[in-house]
Write an enzyme that holds these catalytic residues in place. Sequence first.
Site, short mmCIF file in Angstrom:
data_model
loop_
_atom_site.label_atom_id
_atom_site.label_comp_id
_atom_site.label_asym_id
_atom_site.label_seq_id
_atom_site.Cartn_x
_atom_site.Cartn_y
_atom_site.Cartn_z
N ASP A 58 -32.25 -6.76 -4.59
CA ASP A 58 -30.90 -7.24 -4.24
C ASP A 58 -29.89 -6.12 -4.50
O ASP A 58 -29.74 -5.68 -5.65
CB ASP A 58 -30.58 -8.48 -5.11
CG ASP A 58 -29.31 -9.19 -4.66
OD1 ASP A 58 -28.42 -8.52 -4.12
OD2 ASP A 58 -29.23 -10.41 -4.87
N SER B 256 -25.42 -17.31 -4.23
CA SER B 256 -24.52 -16.17 -4.40
C SER B 256 -23.18 -16.63 -4.99
O SER B 256 -23.16 -17.11 -6.11
CB SER B 256 -24.38 -15.46 -3.04
OG SER B 256 -23.76 -14.23 -3.20
N HIS C 250 -30.82 -9.71 -1.01
CA HIS C 250 -29.85 -10.77 -1.32
C HIS C 250 -30.14 -12.05 -0.53
O HIS C 250 -29.75 -13.14 -0.94
CB HIS C 250 -28.43 -10.26 -1.04
CG HIS C 250 -27.37 -11.06 -1.72
ND1 HIS C 250 -27.29 -11.19 -3.10
CD2 HIS C 250 -26.33 -11.80 -1.22
CE1 HIS C 250 -26.26 -11.95 -3.40
NE2 HIS C 250 -25.67 -12.34 -2.29
C1 MLT Z 1 -19.40 -13.14 -6.01
O1 MLT Z 1 -18.37 -12.61 -5.65
O2 MLT Z 1 -19.47 -14.31 -6.38
C2 MLT Z 1 -20.64 -12.31 -5.99
O3 MLT Z 1 -20.30 -10.96 -5.87
C3 MLT Z 1 -21.55 -12.73 -4.91
C4 MLT Z 1 -20.92 -12.61 -3.56
O4 MLT Z 1 -20.24 -13.51 -3.15
O5 MLT Z 1 -21.12 -11.59 -2.89
#
Ligand code: MLT
Length: 214
Positions: free
Chosen positions: A162, A112, A193
Amino acid sequence: MSIAHELTFTHEFVPAPAGEASKHTLLLLHGTGGNEHDLLALGHRIDPSAALLSPRGKVLEQGMPRFFRRLAEGVFDIPDLKRRTQELADFVEAAAGHYGLDQNRIIAVGYSNGANIAASMMLLRPEVLHAAILFRPMVPLVPEPLPDLSDFQVLIAAGNQDPIIPTDETDRLAALLRNSGAEVTSHLANAGHGLTAEEIDIAANWIAAKLSIT
Ligand code: MLT
């Protein structure tokens, strides 16, 4: 010790098990709200013979560590992302010197937000990494010109349900990396996710097949 050699991130380092032949280091990059401990077990499952280097993101969003600032979900603060990418790349270089790691065998494993800074590092400081496993990534930024990633191997794992990352975003990242010359393997899991055990096995098999040292 010069500034360039300071280890400026709180981190965990786990040396490769004694007697193991792997010369890889997995650079473990956690998601929003995670820390340097989160991905150690995952890293060990993906490559039990690798050393593990796991920094904690320095940006706090309502107390939750991240690797760079965002303005809203999926909307990144690009100047901060660029600065944080350079800072993390400098840390990886310093840690490689400090722990005696082979700089040509560092594989980012990001989840992520961690996958997004890993992709940003590939695009802005490709010399620091040689491969990446990106779980639930987005396009962090599009550099001009594109880097030469022709020696790079990348595994992208996305979830078809996701709620944070639409699959066309993952496709855009795969295209960007391929246009930069990287060899990209994409896997779309029947998942949201969160990661599934199947994807971890896929990552382990991918490392063993693509990057094994004979
Ligand atoms: C981010 O902010 O890098 C993406 O939205 C993934 C997350 O951290 O939720």
